[in-house]
Design a protein around this motif. Structure first.
Motif, PDB file in Angstrom:
ATOM      1  N   GLU A 193     -10.893  -3.533 -14.724  1.00  0.00           N
ATOM      2  CA  GLU A 193     -10.211  -3.042 -15.923  1.00  0.00           C
ATOM      3  C   GLU A 193     -10.892  -1.757 -16.403  1.00  0.00           C
ATOM      4  O   GLU A 193     -12.025  -1.466 -15.996  1.00  0.00           O
ATOM      5  CB  GLU A 193     -10.268  -4.113 -17.021  1.00  0.00           C
ATOM      6  CG  GLU A 193      -9.625  -5.437 -16.657  1.00  0.00           C
ATOM      7  CD  GLU A 193      -8.098  -5.366 -16.601  1.00  0.00           C
ATOM      8  OE1 GLU A 193      -7.549  -4.252 -16.784  1.00  0.00           O
ATOM      9  OE2 GLU A 193      -7.464  -6.398 -16.340  1.00  0.00           O
ATOM     10  N   PRO A 194     -10.237  -1.021 -17.282  1.00  0.00           N
ATOM     11  CA  PRO A 194     -10.857   0.221 -17.774  1.00  0.00           C
ATOM     12  C   PRO A 194     -12.224   0.007 -18.432  1.00  0.00           C
ATOM     13  O   PRO A 194     -13.039   0.920 -18.480  1.00  0.00           O
ATOM     14  CB  PRO A 194      -9.822   0.733 -18.781  1.00  0.00           C
ATOM     15  CG  PRO A 194      -8.519   0.204 -18.285  1.00  0.00           C
ATOM     16  CD  PRO A 194      -8.839  -1.153 -17.722  1.00  0.00           C
ATOM     17  N   ASP A 195     -12.492  -1.225 -18.929  1.00  0.00           N
ATOM     18  CA  ASP A 195     -13.798  -1.468 -19.560  1.00  0.00           C
ATOM     19  C   ASP A 195     -14.859  -1.906 -18.550  1.00  0.00           C
ATOM     20  O   ASP A 195     -15.979  -2.259 -18.940  1.00  0.00           O
ATOM     21  CB  ASP A 195     -13.662  -2.514 -20.668  1.00  0.00           C
ATOM     22  CG  ASP A 195     -13.255  -3.889 -20.138  1.00  0.00           C
ATOM     23  OD1 ASP A 195     -13.077  -4.044 -18.900  1.00  0.00           O
ATOM     24  OD2 ASP A 195     -13.115  -4.821 -20.950  1.00  0.00           O
ATOM     25  N   GLY A 196     -14.538  -1.921 -17.272  1.00  0.00           N
ATOM     26  CA  GLY A 196     -15.504  -2.268 -16.238  1.00  0.00           C
ATOM     27  C   GLY A 196     -15.514  -3.739 -15.858  1.00  0.00           C
ATOM     28  O   GLY A 196     -16.227  -4.130 -14.930  1.00  0.00           O
ATOM     29  N   SER A 197     -14.748  -4.564 -16.565  1.00  0.00           N
ATOM     30  CA  SER A 197     -14.691  -5.985 -16.202  1.00  0.00           C
ATOM     31  C   SER A 197     -13.789  -6.183 -14.982  1.00  0.00           C
ATOM     32  O   SER A 197     -12.984  -5.309 -14.642  1.00  0.00           O
ATOM     33  CB  SER A 197     -14.167  -6.820 -17.376  1.00  0.00           C
ATOM     34  OG  SER A 197     -12.851  -6.406 -17.713  1.00  0.00           O
ATOM     35  N   ILE A 198     -13.940  -7.327 -14.348  1.00  0.00           N
ATOM     36  CA  ILE A 198     -13.172  -7.585 -13.130  1.00  0.00           C
ATOM     37  C   ILE A 198     -11.800  -8.154 -13.472  1.00  0.00           C
ATOM     38  O   ILE A 198     -11.689  -9.145 -14.197  1.00  0.00           O
ATOM     39  CB  ILE A 198     -13.939  -8.570 -12.212  1.00  0.00           C
ATOM     40  CG1 ILE A 198     -15.239  -7.911 -11.723  1.00  0.00           C
ATOM     41  CG2 ILE A 198     -13.069  -8.999 -11.025  1.00  0.00           C
ATOM     42  CD1 ILE A 198     -16.129  -8.826 -10.897  1.00  0.00           C
ATOM     43  N   ALA A 199     -10.751  -7.512 -12.973  1.00  0.00           N
ATOM     44  CA  ALA A 199      -9.388  -8.010 -13.168  1.00  0.00           C
ATOM     45  C   ALA A 199      -9.057  -9.058 -12.111  1.00  0.00           C
ATOM     46  O   ALA A 199      -8.568 -10.142 -12.420  1.00  0.00           O
ATOM     47  CB  ALA A 199      -8.385  -6.849 -13.089  1.00  0.00           C
ATOM     48  N   TRP A 200      -9.312  -8.734 -10.867  1.00  0.00           N
ATOM     49  CA  TRP A 200      -9.125  -9.693  -9.788  1.00  0.00           C
ATOM     50  C   TRP A 200      -9.861  -9.185  -8.545  1.00  0.00           C
ATOM     51  O   TRP A 200     -10.224  -8.001  -8.477  1.00  0.00           O
ATOM     52  CB  TRP A 200      -7.645  -9.936  -9.454  1.00  0.00           C
ATOM     53  CG  TRP A 200      -6.818  -8.713  -9.136  1.00  0.00           C
ATOM     54  CD1 TRP A 200      -6.104  -7.970 -10.015  1.00  0.00           C
ATOM     55  CD2 TRP A 200      -6.616  -8.099  -7.850  1.00  0.00           C
ATOM     56  NE1 TRP A 200      -5.481  -6.933  -9.379  1.00  0.00           N
ATOM     57  CE2 TRP A 200      -5.767  -6.991  -8.045  1.00  0.00           C
ATOM     58  CE3 TRP A 200      -7.071  -8.386  -6.561  1.00  0.00           C
ATOM     59  CZ2 TRP A 200      -5.361  -6.163  -6.998  1.00  0.00           C
ATOM     60  CZ3 TRP A 200      -6.659  -7.563  -5.518  1.00  0.00           C
ATOM     61  CH2 TRP A 200      -5.812  -6.471  -5.735  1.00  0.00           C
ATOM     62  N   SER A 201     -10.118 -10.080  -7.622  1.00  0.00           N
ATOM     63  CA  SER A 201     -10.723  -9.647  -6.370  1.00  0.00           C
ATOM     64  C   SER A 201     -10.122 -10.445  -5.224  1.00  0.00           C
ATOM     65  O   SER A 201      -9.571 -11.539  -5.421  1.00  0.00           O
ATOM     66  CB  SER A 201     -12.250  -9.804  -6.395  1.00  0.00           C
ATOM     67  OG  SER A 201     -12.600 -11.149  -6.543  1.00  0.00           O
ATOM     68  N   PHE A 202     -10.231  -9.893  -4.043  1.00  0.00           N
ATOM     69  CA  PHE A 202      -9.567 -10.465  -2.869  1.00  0.00           C
ATOM     70  C   PHE A 202     -10.407 -10.147  -1.642  1.00  0.00           C
ATOM     71  O   PHE A 202     -10.692  -8.978  -1.363  1.00  0.00           O
ATOM     72  CB  PHE A 202      -8.172  -9.835  -2.741  1.00  0.00           C
ATOM     73  CG  PHE A 202      -7.378 -10.318  -1.552  1.00  0.00           C
ATOM     74  CD1 PHE A 202      -6.904 -11.607  -1.493  1.00  0.00           C
ATOM     75  CD2 PHE A 202      -7.105  -9.441  -0.511  1.00  0.00           C
ATOM     76  CE1 PHE A 202      -6.163 -12.044  -0.397  1.00  0.00           C
ATOM     77  CE2 PHE A 202      -6.361  -9.862   0.597  1.00  0.00           C
ATOM     78  CZ  PHE A 202      -5.890 -11.172   0.649  1.00  0.00           C
ATOM     79  N   GLY A 203     -10.870 -11.195  -0.964  1.00  0.00           N
ATOM     80  CA  GLY A 203     -11.666 -10.999   0.248  1.00  0.00           C
ATOM     81  C   GLY A 203     -11.127 -11.878   1.346  1.00  0.00           C
ATOM     82  O   GLY A 203     -11.443 -13.058   1.432  1.00  0.00           O
ATOM     83  N   PRO A 204     -10.265 -11.357   2.174  1.00  0.00           N
ATOM     84  CA  PRO A 204      -9.466 -12.219   3.037  1.00  0.00           C
ATOM     85  C   PRO A 204     -10.133 -12.712   4.317  1.00  0.00           C
ATOM     86  O   PRO A 204      -9.720 -13.698   4.873  1.00  0.00           O
ATOM     87  CB  PRO A 204      -8.275 -11.334   3.393  1.00  0.00           C
ATOM     88  CG  PRO A 204      -8.812  -9.940   3.332  1.00  0.00           C
ATOM     89  CD  PRO A 204      -9.849  -9.946   2.258  1.00  0.00           C
ATOM     90  N   GLU A 205     -11.158 -12.055   4.851  1.00  0.00           N
ATOM     91  CA  GLU A 205     -11.757 -12.441   6.136  1.00  0.00           C
ATOM     92  C   GLU A 205     -10.694 -12.590   7.218  1.00  0.00           C
ATOM     93  O   GLU A 205     -10.662 -13.566   7.959  1.00  0.00           O
ATOM     94  CB  GLU A 205     -12.569 -13.741   6.012  1.00  0.00           C
ATOM     95  CG  GLU A 205     -13.649 -13.709   4.959  1.00  0.00           C
ATOM     96  CD  GLU A 205     -14.793 -12.759   5.271  1.00  0.00           C
ATOM     97  OE1 GLU A 205     -14.804 -12.171   6.362  1.00  0.00           O
ATOM     98  OE2 GLU A 205     -15.653 -12.604   4.398  1.00  0.00           O
ATOM     99  N   GLY A 206      -9.822 -11.632   7.283  1.00  0.00           N
ATOM    100  CA  GLY A 206      -8.774 -11.647   8.306  1.00  0.00           C
ATOM    101  C   GLY A 206      -7.401 -11.727   7.675  1.00  0.00           C
ATOM    102  O   GLY A 206      -7.167 -12.548   6.785  1.00  0.00           O
ATOM    103  N   ILE A 207      -6.518 -10.846   8.095  1.00  0.00           N
ATOM    104  CA  ILE A 207      -5.121 -10.857   7.640  1.00  0.00           C
ATOM    105  C   ILE A 207      -4.257 -10.680   8.880  1.00  0.00           C
ATOM    106  O   ILE A 207      -4.496  -9.745   9.664  1.00  0.00           O
ATOM    107  CB  ILE A 207      -4.827  -9.700   6.660  1.00  0.00           C
ATOM    108  CG1 ILE A 207      -5.843  -9.674   5.514  1.00  0.00           C
ATOM    109  CG2 ILE A 207      -3.417  -9.815   6.097  1.00  0.00           C
ATOM    110  CD1 ILE A 207      -5.689  -8.468   4.601  1.00  0.00           C
ATOM    111  N   VAL A 208      -3.263 -11.553   9.063  1.00  0.00           N
ATOM    112  CA  VAL A 208      -2.419 -11.462  10.267  1.00  0.00           C
ATOM    113  C   VAL A 208      -0.970 -11.720   9.886  1.00  0.00           C
ATOM    114  O   VAL A 208      -0.687 -12.417   8.899  1.00  0.00           O
ATOM    115  CB  VAL A 208      -2.862 -12.490  11.341  1.00  0.00           C
ATOM    116  CG1 VAL A 208      -4.317 -12.285  11.713  1.00  0.00           C
ATOM    117  CG2 VAL A 208      -2.621 -13.912  10.883  1.00  0.00           C
ATOM    118  N   PRO A 209      -0.039 -11.161  10.650  1.00  0.00           N
ATOM    119  CA  PRO A 209       1.368 -11.500  10.426  1.00  0.00           C
ATOM    120  C   PRO A 209       1.598 -12.969  10.782  1.00  0.00           C
ATOM    121  O   PRO A 209       1.175 -13.426  11.849  1.00  0.00           O
ATOM    122  CB  PRO A 209       2.129 -10.580  11.394  1.00  0.00           C
ATOM    123  CG  PRO A 209       1.126  -9.566  11.845  1.00  0.00           C
ATOM    124  CD  PRO A 209      -0.217 -10.199  11.743  1.00  0.00           C
TER     125      PRO A 209
END
Lengths: 306, 320
Positions: A193-209
């Motif tokens: 966010e603009p204040d430096g806080s975390i809005a969301w995070s995503f760490g997928p360790e692999g993305i496939v169709p």
């Protein structure tokens, strides 16, 4: 949420990551196609010596460029970095400088020089604006606001700094119209966010169709890592295949998820899907995060939204 | 889903250097053991083993005594500091012991008693400053930043330009940097050291023609003077590399040279000749420039593209 956006067929990519880099028999190296988008979400896919134009959900044409270390669509053509040299395709030279990357706002393309100081230059005239000390990773939003992460965990937007929340780490990759910043680290992204806080995070360790137009990540599969007797990092590379990497030391291991069958060592050339490193993911003005999945039958562009 | 196994807390070298149990010390110090270690692993390994037996309080007293009375016994001070093997834990223990016994700071006392080369050598041994040799090679490699060559993997028998020069039967003209010169990351560092005159062709030749069971581990040992210390990428309070430190990433998988600078984002700068993090690999060899990047950028690229993240270690080079 991850959804498919576009597909470029016929661009066969060997998706094995680096095999061993040690010794004369080191395996072939991976050549990932990379996406470069302007804030409106359109841009180019850099694939070898060709730029594929991406407009909406379609690839609409190609530009032959020779070598391209970075590129940014601009009008009917594109700006291209070859090494540190800048040129405009199909014709024209760029301003002199040791350029490292290209950025864009809604109307202007910029070249970035990072050492000995971080400098942003508007193209085509090359008007230079010094941002700060060496090594910063600036991003530009549609309105031309410039942001970067500074030493000590400071998030700086147009000169105003706020402290980043603990865990908000990484290289800036974008700034959306709502002022959210996007930081990338390894295979994950954190929106702040603009204040430096975390809005969301995503760490997928692999993305496939996945099947039926879906997109799968490692979090979507039921997988218990087998004990292979050494530390490996697991990545989903196909709906039924998990690859355990060993860094630069060797080809790792391969596990078929449905049967638990382990292939150790893994074949040095794999057929699967490998996403771009997150530092190359692209952010549009609405906060969509776009990346490529390169695989055996082409390149998918997928979009992540928080 | 659990997608990540536990990363090893210590490197093999760090494990080997861990203090053994008391009962094992006597056995380890037996003359035949020391000689065997010297034959198989070299003087550096013996130094490392002996360093583990340090009495830091005694060492502090020796240094303090060398600074008392008329004149300063520089040789005694440097000899005492040499025993630390530039191991940061031993340096910290010595500083604490000195402060505890004499109520003053070791560095401040050294700075009041030593000057010139002796002071620089003392700071080098305390891992507070690079040696003149480290600075010279770092300066040389800095002067090569921006020059292009073709990066290829290498090792004995690779057939690239540098390996062919290194393995030749006699010394020829060193490879010039151009896009038709194929060379890898550590070879670029060795070339810089050779160009300063601080590293001989014979030394390089001897390594490339050494018949060892694991040549890459052998090279890590040969390129390290004193202890290697673990660097944790992105840890703001961690130990930073000194100018001219060798930076090992997963041993010889990638080797760079530290500039001693921290960039605007707080990352430790290195001079590197390897396509990542900003140049895509080209099959058959990648034309790229000697570049300034950071340990953190390389580690991040590594974690994303060939996981897991590398083990990063720092060491003073043999030309220090």
């Amino acid at each position: 949420m991850i959804e498919r956006r576009a597909f470029l067929p016929g661009l066969r990519v060997e998706t094995a990551p680096q095999g061993s880099m040690l010794g004369p028999g080191a395996s072939a190296h991976w050549l990932p196609p990379r996406l470069r988008l302007r804030p409106d979400g359109d841009g180019v896919l850099i694939a070898g010596t060709v730029l594929h134009r991406l407009v909406g959900n379609d690839f609409t044409g190609v530009l032959e460029v020779g070598r391209a270390d970075d590129a940014m669509a601009d009008g009917d053509g594109a700006w291209v970095l070859e090494g540190r040299a800048l040129r405009r395709v199909p014709d024209g030279a760029g301003p002199e400088g040791a350029w490292e990357r290209l950025l864009a706002d809604a109307s202007t393309t910029y070249a970035v020089e990072r050492r000995p100081a971080t400098v942003l230059a508007a193209l085509p005239d090359g008007a230079r604006r010094e941002l700060g000390p060496a090594g910063l990773d600036p991003v530009v939003d549609a309105a031309g606001r410039v942001a970067w992460v500074q030493a000590g965990g400071q998030w700086v937007v147009d000169g105003k700094a706020v402290a980043l929340a603990p865990g908000a780490e990484g290289v800036p990759i974008g700034l959306d119209d709502d002022g959210r910043g996007y930081l990338a680290r390894a295979t994950g992204v954190t929106a702040i966010e603009p204040d430096g806080s975390i809005a969301w995070s995503f760490g997928p360790e692999g993305i496939v169709p996945g099947p039926d137009g879906s997109v799968l990540t490692a979090h979507d599969v039921d997988f218990t890592p087998p004990d292979v007797g050494r530390p490996v990092a697991w990545r989903l590379i196909a709906p039924d295949l998990m690859w355990g990497g060993e860094g630069a030391r060797g080809p790792g291991v391969l596990v078929r998820i449905s049967t638990g069958e382990v292939t150790d060592p893994a074949p040095s050339r794999l057929e699967g899907w490998w996403p771009l490193a997150a530092r190359d993911w692209q952010v549009d003005r609405t906060g969509g995060v776009h990346l490529t999945l390169a695989g055996p039958d082409g390149v998918h562009v997928v979009t992540i939204r928080g | 889903m659990h997608t990540r196994l536990k990363e090893p807390e210590q490197t093999q070298d760090a494990r080997a250097a861990a203090p053994p149990a008391t009962s094992m010390l006597v056995e380890a110090l037996a003359p035949e053991r020391v000689l065997a270690l010297q034959r198989t692993s070299g003087n550096a390994a013996v130094t490392r083993m002996l360093a583990r037996q340090l009495n830091h309080d005694q060492l502090a007293q020796t240094i303090h005594a060398a600074m008392q009375g008329f004149g300063t016994d520089e040789a005694a001070i440097l000899n005492a500091l040499q025993q630390l093997d530039r191991n940061p834990d031993d340096v910290d223990a010595l500083k604490a012991a000195y402060r505890g016994r004499f109520g003053s700071e070791l560095l401040a006392d050294l700075e009041s008693e030593l000057s010139g080369k002796e002071l620089q050598q003392a700071k080098f041994l305390l891992r507070l400053a690079p040696s003149p040799g480290m600075e010279r090679v770092a300066d040389e490699l800095t002067s090569m930043v921006g020059q292009q060559a073709t990066w290829t993997p290498s090792g004995p028998g690779s057939g690239n330009t540098f390996e062919s020069w290194a393995s030749a039967s006699s010394e020829g003209t060193a490879p010039a940097l151009s896009t038709v010169t194929s060379i890898n990351c550590w070879e670029m560092v060795l070339l810089a050291a050779y160009r300063t005159g601080l590293l001989s062709w014979q030394w390089i030749h001897d390594q490339y023609t050494a018949h060892t069971a694991d040549w890459f581990d052998h090279m890590v040992g040969m390129l390290s003077r004193g202890s290697r210390i673990r660097y944790r990428a992105g840890a703001p309070a961690g130990r930073k590399p000194l100018r001219g430190d060798i930076v090992f990433m997963d041993g010889m998988a990638h080797v760079a040279l530290a500039t001693g600078n921290v960039d605007g984002a707080g990352r430790a700068e290195v001079i590197s000749f390897w396509p990542p993090p900003n140049t895509p690999f080209t099959r058959g060899g990648t034309i790229d420039s000697v570049k300034v990047t950071t340990i953190e950028e390389l580690s991040d690229w590594w974690a994303a593209n060939m996981p897991p993240a590398p083990v990063v270690e720092l060491a003073a080079p043999p030309w220090s």
